[in-house]
Design a protein around this motif. Structure first.
Motif, PDB file in Angstrom:
ATOM      1  N   ALA A  65      -2.704 -11.630  -3.751  1.00 32.76           N
ATOM      2  CA  ALA A  65      -1.354 -11.265  -4.188  1.00 32.76           C
ATOM      3  C   ALA A  65      -0.392 -11.381  -3.012  1.00 32.76           C
ATOM      4  CB  ALA A  65      -1.325  -9.840  -4.741  1.00 32.76           C
ATOM      5  N   PHE A  66       0.884 -11.572  -3.336  1.00 34.15           N
ATOM      6  CA  PHE A  66       1.935 -11.632  -2.318  1.00 34.15           C
ATOM      7  C   PHE A  66       3.182 -10.961  -2.875  1.00 34.15           C
ATOM      8  CE2 PHE A  66       5.779 -13.884  -0.757  1.00 34.15           C
ATOM      9  CZ  PHE A  66       5.744 -13.430   0.554  1.00 34.15           C
ATOM     10  N   TYR A  67       3.802 -10.129  -2.038  1.00 35.08           N
ATOM     11  CA  TYR A  67       5.052  -9.473  -2.449  1.00 35.08           C
ATOM     12  C   TYR A  67       6.072  -9.617  -1.332  1.00 35.08           C
ATOM     13  CZ  TYR A  67       8.421  -5.707  -3.169  1.00 35.08           C
ATOM     14  OH  TYR A  67       9.596  -4.993  -3.303  1.00 35.08           O
ATOM     15  N   LYS A  68       7.248 -10.089  -1.677  1.00 31.65           N
ATOM     16  CA  LYS A  68       8.327 -10.238  -0.691  1.00 31.65           C
ATOM     17  C   LYS A  68       9.390  -9.186  -0.974  1.00 31.65           C
ATOM     18  CE  LYS A  68      11.401 -13.773   1.274  1.00 31.65           C
ATOM     19  NZ  LYS A  68      10.648 -14.181   2.466  1.00 31.65           N
ATOM     20  N   GLY A  69       9.516  -8.218  -0.087  1.00 33.61           N
ATOM     21  CA  GLY A  69      10.541  -7.195  -0.225  1.00 33.61           C
ATOM     22  C   GLY A  69      11.786  -7.575   0.554  1.00 33.61           C
ATOM     23  N   LYS A  70      12.744  -6.638   0.627  1.00 33.97           N
ATOM     24  CA  LYS A  70      13.963  -6.926   1.381  1.00 33.97           C
ATOM     25  C   LYS A  70      13.646  -7.179   2.849  1.00 33.97           C
ATOM     26  CE  LYS A  70      17.502  -4.444  -1.302  1.00 33.97           C
ATOM     27  NZ  LYS A  70      16.739  -3.558  -2.176  1.00 33.97           N
ATOM     28  N   VAL A  71      12.711  -6.402   3.374  1.00 33.02           N
ATOM     29  CA  VAL A  71      12.403  -6.475   4.805  1.00 33.02           C
ATOM     30  C   VAL A  71      10.946  -6.862   5.045  1.00 33.02           C
ATOM     31  CG1 VAL A  71      12.239  -5.098   6.932  1.00 33.02           C
ATOM     32  CG2 VAL A  71      14.226  -4.848   5.429  1.00 33.02           C
ATOM     33  N   ARG A  72      10.039  -6.448   4.158  1.00 32.76           N
ATOM     34  CA  ARG A  72       8.608  -6.652   4.385  1.00 32.76           C
ATOM     35  C   ARG A  72       8.011  -7.716   3.459  1.00 32.76           C
ATOM     36  NH1 ARG A  72      10.039  -1.799   5.526  1.00 32.76           N
ATOM     37  NH2 ARG A  72       9.157  -0.695   7.312  1.00 32.76           N
ATOM     38  N   ASP A  73       7.074  -8.475   4.021  1.00 36.40           N
ATOM     39  CA  ASP A  73       6.255  -9.397   3.239  1.00 36.40           C
ATOM     40  C   ASP A  73       4.838  -8.825   3.239  1.00 36.40           C
ATOM     41  OD1 ASP A  73       8.472 -10.992   3.058  1.00 36.40           O
ATOM     42  OD2 ASP A  73       7.833 -12.435   4.569  1.00 36.40           O
ATOM     43  N   VAL A  74       4.304  -8.602   2.048  1.00 37.02           N
ATOM     44  CA  VAL A  74       3.012  -7.924   1.938  1.00 37.02           C
ATOM     45  C   VAL A  74       2.014  -8.837   1.228  1.00 37.02           C
ATOM     46  CG1 VAL A  74       1.793  -5.874   1.148  1.00 37.02           C
ATOM     47  CG2 VAL A  74       4.200  -5.694   1.820  1.00 37.02           C
ATOM     48  N   TYR A  75       0.894  -9.085   1.890  1.00 38.76           N
ATOM     49  CA  TYR A  75      -0.168  -9.938   1.365  1.00 38.76           C
ATOM     50  C   TYR A  75      -1.380  -9.071   1.048  1.00 38.76           C
ATOM     51  CZ  TYR A  75       2.670 -13.421   3.816  1.00 38.76           C
ATOM     52  OH  TYR A  75       3.705 -14.201   4.268  1.00 38.76           O
ATOM     53  N   THR A  76      -2.003  -9.336  -0.097  1.00 41.49           N
ATOM     54  CA  THR A  76      -3.250  -8.655  -0.450  1.00 41.49           C
ATOM     55  C   THR A  76      -4.398  -9.649  -0.301  1.00 41.49           C
ATOM     56  OG1 THR A  76      -2.047  -7.305  -2.053  1.00 41.49           O
ATOM     57  CG2 THR A  76      -4.440  -7.303  -2.218  1.00 41.49           C
ATOM     58  N   ILE A  77      -5.438  -9.220   0.408  1.00 41.95           N
ATOM     59  CA  ILE A  77      -6.583 -10.088   0.673  1.00 41.95           C
ATOM     60  C   ILE A  77      -7.817  -9.524  -0.030  1.00 41.95           C
ATOM     61  CG2 ILE A  77      -7.930 -11.246   2.457  1.00 41.95           C
ATOM     62  CD1 ILE A  77      -4.900 -11.781   2.646  1.00 41.95           C
ATOM     63  N   GLU A  78      -8.383 -10.328  -0.921  1.00 41.36           N
ATOM     64  CA  GLU A  78      -9.603  -9.962  -1.663  1.00 41.36           C
ATOM     65  C   GLU A  78      -9.454  -8.617  -2.367  1.00 41.36           C
ATOM     66  OE1 GLU A  78     -12.568 -10.134   1.347  1.00 41.36           O
ATOM     67  OE2 GLU A  78     -12.569 -12.325   1.445  1.00 41.36           O
ATOM     68  N   ASP A  79      -8.217  -8.278  -2.693  1.00 40.66           N
ATOM     69  CA  ASP A  79      -7.904  -7.012  -3.371  1.00 40.66           C
ATOM     70  C   ASP A  79      -8.447  -5.807  -2.594  1.00 40.66           C
ATOM     71  OD1 ASP A  79      -6.327  -6.248  -5.526  1.00 40.66           O
ATOM     72  OD2 ASP A  79      -8.062  -5.603  -6.689  1.00 40.66           O
ATOM     73  N   LYS A  80      -8.594  -5.976  -1.282  1.00 41.47           N
ATOM     74  CA  LYS A  80      -9.216  -4.947  -0.456  1.00 41.47           C
ATOM     75  C   LYS A  80      -8.379  -4.600   0.771  1.00 41.47           C
ATOM     76  CE  LYS A  80     -13.661  -4.027   1.853  1.00 41.47           C
ATOM     77  NZ  LYS A  80     -14.975  -4.610   2.216  1.00 41.47           N
ATOM     78  N   TRP A  81      -7.747  -5.637   1.352  1.00 41.95           N
ATOM     79  CA  TRP A  81      -6.957  -5.437   2.581  1.00 41.95           C
ATOM     80  C   TRP A  81      -5.499  -5.794   2.347  1.00 41.95           C
ATOM     81  CZ3 TRP A  81     -10.100  -2.716   5.246  1.00 41.95           C
ATOM     82  CH2 TRP A  81     -11.456  -3.012   5.289  1.00 41.95           C
TER      83      TRP A  81
END
Length: 309
Positions: free
Chosen positions: A13-29
């Motif tokens: 998964a990937f989420y792009k916020g106003k300031v943060r980019d958040v990546y999910t790895i193997e639904d675990k990290w």
């Protein structure tokens, strides 16, 4: 460093916020990249601020380390100065806002004549920026869209958002974290006025998540001059990103329809970067060391870090 959209092995998964980019790895990290983007009045400004992401990420990392004896947290490593890698947790749908002083939203509520905020009774006879007799918790519901809204502990428990037992534990953690935050701030000649904490859970354990005690999530006053300013009815000197909002307002921008963001010239961008570095050094008491890393090296460091978890 540049702000590419990374593609990691095992990315789910990937989420792009106003300031943060958040990546999910193997639904675990989780890989949280704090970009140099800057927002004000719910608008992302057109130019990034060099080292701002590093400042915020490193303050949060230092503060997470300084509070891990109170509650375990999500952070596992900081492979790049503006990136934290940590555990993916199931998030509680509330933000634990804690206030030590009658400031901001609490003051506006009080000034309107109300003496209750989020189910908490506010004492009579207080002035703006006065200390509460004891810190108060004024939670908000985490909205997927739109703004977070005030909510009381009774509403949270009754609605089933959080169980009574878990919510009481969140309250204990919140007050203990705020107490520690105030102690750390006092060593730097600061007053931690208010802040917010977010929590998640995994396998029956509660974890502190996201950032803590940064100038984007917290309000600080300078301790020197506080009493004199209160006695004289003067505003308190704040340590926050308020100076950016003030510059925008002075240049005719408040995020309203039809308004254009004023031109951010090189000198202004450089001055904001310098102010953020000052914030880091004032809050942490440490010297700031600029880190410039290529996107490719950053990606490899992150991949190597995850492989070791």
């Amino acid at each position: 460093m540049a702000e590419p959209t990374f593609q990691f092995p095992g990315q789910t998964a990937f989420y792009k916020g106003k300031v943060r980019d958040v990546y999910t790895i193997e639904d675990k990290w989780m890989v949280m990249q704090v970009s140099d983007r800057i927002s004000a009045f719910d608008v992302v400004l057109p130019r990034p601020i060099p080292y701002k992401g590093q400042v915020l990420n490193q303050i949060a990392a230092i503060m997470l380390d300084a509070t891990q004896d109170i509650v375990p947290n999500w952070k596992k490593a900081v492979p790049v100065a503006n990136v934290t890698v940590g555990m993916k947790c199931d998030t509680y749908p509330v933000e634990m806002v804690v206030r030590g002083n009658l400031t901001g939203h609490a003051w506006r509520t009080y000034k309107s004549g109300k003496r209750e905020l989020c189910g908490v009774t506010l004492p009579e006879g207080m002035k703006e920026n006065d200390f509460f007799p004891e810190p108060i918790i004024t939670p908000t519901s985490k909205a997927h869209e739109g703004h977070d809204e005030d909510i009381s502990r009774e509403e949270i428990i009754a609605s089933g958002r959080v169980s009574k037992e878990e919510y009481e534990q969140l309250e204990k953690y919140t007050l203990a974290l705020f107490k520690r935050g105030r102690e750390l701030a006092a060593k730097q000649g600061l007053i931690l006025v208010d802040t917010k904490y977010e929590f998640g859970h995994q396998n029956g354990t509660i974890y502190l998540i996201d950032e803590i005690h940064t100038p984007d999530s917290s309000r600080y006053f300078y301790a020197e001059g506080y009493e004199a300013n209160q006695a004289a009815g003067q505003p308190q000197k704040q340590l926050s990103k308020e100076f950016v909002r003030e510059w925008l307002m002075a240049n005719g921008f408040q995020g309203k329809d039809g308004q254009q963001v004023p031109n951010m010239d090189d000198a202004f961008v450089a001055s904001v970067s310098e102010r953020y570095i000052e914030l880091f050094e004032k809050i942490t008491g440490q010297q700031f060391k600029k880190e410039d890393v290529s996107a490719e090296e950053a990606k490899q460091r992150i991949i190597d870090t995850i492989a070791k978890l």
